[in-house]
Design a protein around this motif. Structure first.
Motif, mmCIF file in Angstrom:
data_model
loop_
_atom_site.group_PDB
_atom_site.id
_atom_site.type_symbol
_atom_site.label_atom_id
_atom_site.label_comp_id
_atom_site.label_asym_id
_atom_site.label_seq_id
_atom_site.Cartn_x
_atom_site.Cartn_y
_atom_site.Cartn_z
ATOM 1 N N GLN A 1 0.779 -1.149 0.042
ATOM 2 C CA GLN A 1 0.074 -0.156 -0.052
ATOM 3 C C GLN A 1 0.863 1.334 0.015
ATOM 4 O O GLN A 1 0.235 2.482 -0.182
ATOM 5 N N TYR B 1 -0.042 1.021 -5.950
ATOM 6 C CA TYR B 1 -1.282 0.971 -4.920
ATOM 7 C C TYR B 1 -2.018 2.272 -4.901
ATOM 8 O O TYR B 1 -3.218 2.375 -5.213
ATOM 9 N N GLN B 2 -1.259 3.565 -4.579
ATOM 10 C CA GLN B 2 -1.847 4.491 -4.333
ATOM 11 C C GLN B 2 -2.725 5.276 -5.669
ATOM 12 O O GLN B 2 -3.461 5.845 -5.328
ATOM 13 N N ASN B 3 -1.883 4.863 -6.586
ATOM 14 C CA ASN B 3 -2.520 5.635 -8.011
ATOM 15 C C ASN B 3 -3.331 4.555 -9.044
ATOM 16 O O ASN B 3 -4.046 5.236 -9.833
ATOM 17 N N THR C 1 -4.136 0.547 -8.372
ATOM 18 C CA THR C 1 -4.869 -0.572 -7.818
ATOM 19 C C THR C 1 -5.667 -0.204 -6.527
ATOM 20 O O THR C 1 -6.814 -0.625 -6.476
ATOM 21 N N GLY C 2 -5.145 0.896 -5.511
ATOM 22 C CA GLY C 2 -5.909 1.310 -4.495
ATOM 23 C C GLY C 2 -6.957 2.011 -4.833
ATOM 24 O O GLY C 2 -8.168 1.485 -4.420
ATOM 25 N N PRO C 3 -7.067 2.912 -5.791
ATOM 26 C CA PRO C 3 -8.359 3.775 -6.274
ATOM 27 C C PRO C 3 -9.327 2.788 -6.890
ATOM 28 O O PRO C 3 -10.730 3.065 -6.958
ATOM 29 N N ALA C 4 -9.000 1.680 -7.337
ATOM 30 C CA ALA C 4 -9.808 0.757 -8.107
ATOM 31 C C ALA C 4 -10.559 -0.182 -6.956
ATOM 32 O O ALA C 4 -11.191 -0.921 -7.265
ATOM 33 N N GLY C 5 -10.111 -0.129 -5.865
ATOM 34 C CA GLY C 5 -10.726 -0.829 -4.738
ATOM 35 C C GLY C 5 -10.078 -2.387 -4.250
ATOM 36 O O GLY C 5 -10.913 -3.228 -3.952
ATOM 37 N N THR D 1 4.056 3.939 -11.131
ATOM 38 C CA THR D 1 3.095 3.116 -10.979
ATOM 39 C C THR D 1 3.445 1.813 -11.880
ATOM 40 O O THR D 1 2.611 1.030 -12.047
#
Length: 355
Positions: A78, A83-85, A87-91, A166
């Motif tokens: 994370q 992740y921050q830009n 996969t994280g925003p994708a949930g 990324t």
């Protein structure tokens, strides 16, 4: 009558060398490298490469064994820019993280297995003095290439771990992949030399001819472009063939200079990869024609790998880089390298030296 002295027969040369067994072992290692290339393709296409943020050559062989261990690995992931830009925003949740973690872990585990499968038999043959004369340096060099491959893999991962990144560097990705291909070719070439030694009873090492070196350079450029396409996700630049954006030459970004466009612009690199392929096709077909009279099976291997690779390349484009088609494209690329090494060895036998 004068007695004629009959010269004593020369004593038979006693050797413990086992070229056939060593050749068979090298072919097994080459097969594992082919599998490694396929798994590496899956790792790349599933965006799994940055899921393991640390390099632990020994303890990293074990995956997380508890929920707390999994959460700790997820916490490290994370912190990455991916992740921050992305996969994280994708949930992405923990269960999805476990999926990408598996492929990166399996890729690294397979690398460790290949290292053991090479190093342990090498030590066995060495201690039993069964390695033919002149082959120890080559086998050590192949072992060193394997070690470099692991190091290059980590440098590739590390290049993508910054908070602003990324993805991994496509330059490091190409170094990692081309080292695997070079190792594969070296394994095939050395195994074929050993088979010749076993058949002829004397060392006849093939030599790389000027012609095959030229073909090899053409092929390496195509493989390099393919690695850059993968690293930049440039396969998604177009899902039509043969045209891109409705034209042969796509619009590219030239504002940052020619060098940047040739090395970073996904549209232009995709264009180069799909059309330089035909230069590679021409070079390899000419090579196969030269190989045909000498060893038809090697020529057939080149033709077969080349034909399948062309079809898979087109299919990868028009399917929008479908996972298993793209993986097959990378795997057959490795098989093309193996068939090239076979054909180059056939052409180099006539110029080989006897030891």
């Amino acid at each position: 009558m004068v007695a004629t002295a009959i010269p004593a027969a020369s004593p038979p040369v006693i050797t413990r060398a086992r070229p056939r067994a060593i050749a068979g072992w090298l072919f097994i290692v080459a097969t594992l490298v082919l599998i490694m290339v396929a798994v590496g393709g899956i790792t790349r296409l599933t965006e799994s490469g940055l899921s393991i943020t640390q390099w632990k050559p020994v303890t990293g062989a074990l995956p997380p064994l508890s929920q707390a261990d999994w959460q700790a690995e997820f916490d490290l992931y994370q912190q990455t820019g991916e992740y921050q830009n992305v996969t994280g925003p994708a949930g992405m949740d923990l269960s999805e993280f476990k999926f990408i973690y598996f492929w990166e872990w399996f890729h690294r585990l397979l690398g460790r297995v290949i290292g053991l499968v090479f190093a342990v038999p090498l030590a066995w043959f060495w201690l039993r003095k069964e390695i033919p004369a002149g082959y120890k340096p080559r086998l050590v060099a192949l072992l060193a290439l394997g070690g470099m491959q692991g190091a290059f893999g980590w440098f590739m991962v590390r290049s993508g771990l910054g908070s602003e990144m990324t993805d991994v560097s496509h330059f490091w990705l190409s170094i990692h992949l081309l080292t695997a291909f070079f190792t594969l070719g070296g394994l095939i070439w050395t195994a074929l030399d050993l088979r010749q030694l076993n058949a002829a009873g004397r060392g006849i090492s093939a030599r790389l001819t000027t012609f095959t070196l030229a073909v090899g350079i053409v092929l390496v450029l195509q493989l390099l472009l393919g690695a850059w396409v993968a690293g930049l996700n440039a396969g998604l630049a177009s899902d039509t063939w043969p045209l891109m954006q409705g034209q042969i030459v796509p619009e590219a970004d030239w504002s940052r200079g020619v060098w940047w466009t040739f090395t970073h612009d996904p549209f232009f690199i995709h264009f180069l990869h799909r059309w330089w392929a035909w230069v590679a096709v021409g070079a390899l077909v000419v090579m196969a024609l030269r190989v045909q009279p000498m060893e038809s099976r090697a020529a057939s291997a080149i033709y077969l790998a080349l034909g399948i690779q062309i079809l898979l390349g087109i299919a990868t484009v028009i399917t929008g880089v479908a996972l298993w088609i793209a993986v097959a494209h990378q795997l057959v690329g490795a098989l093309l390298v193996a068939s090239f090494a076979w054909g180059a060895h056939v052409l180099g036998r006539s110029t080989g030296t006897v030891s």
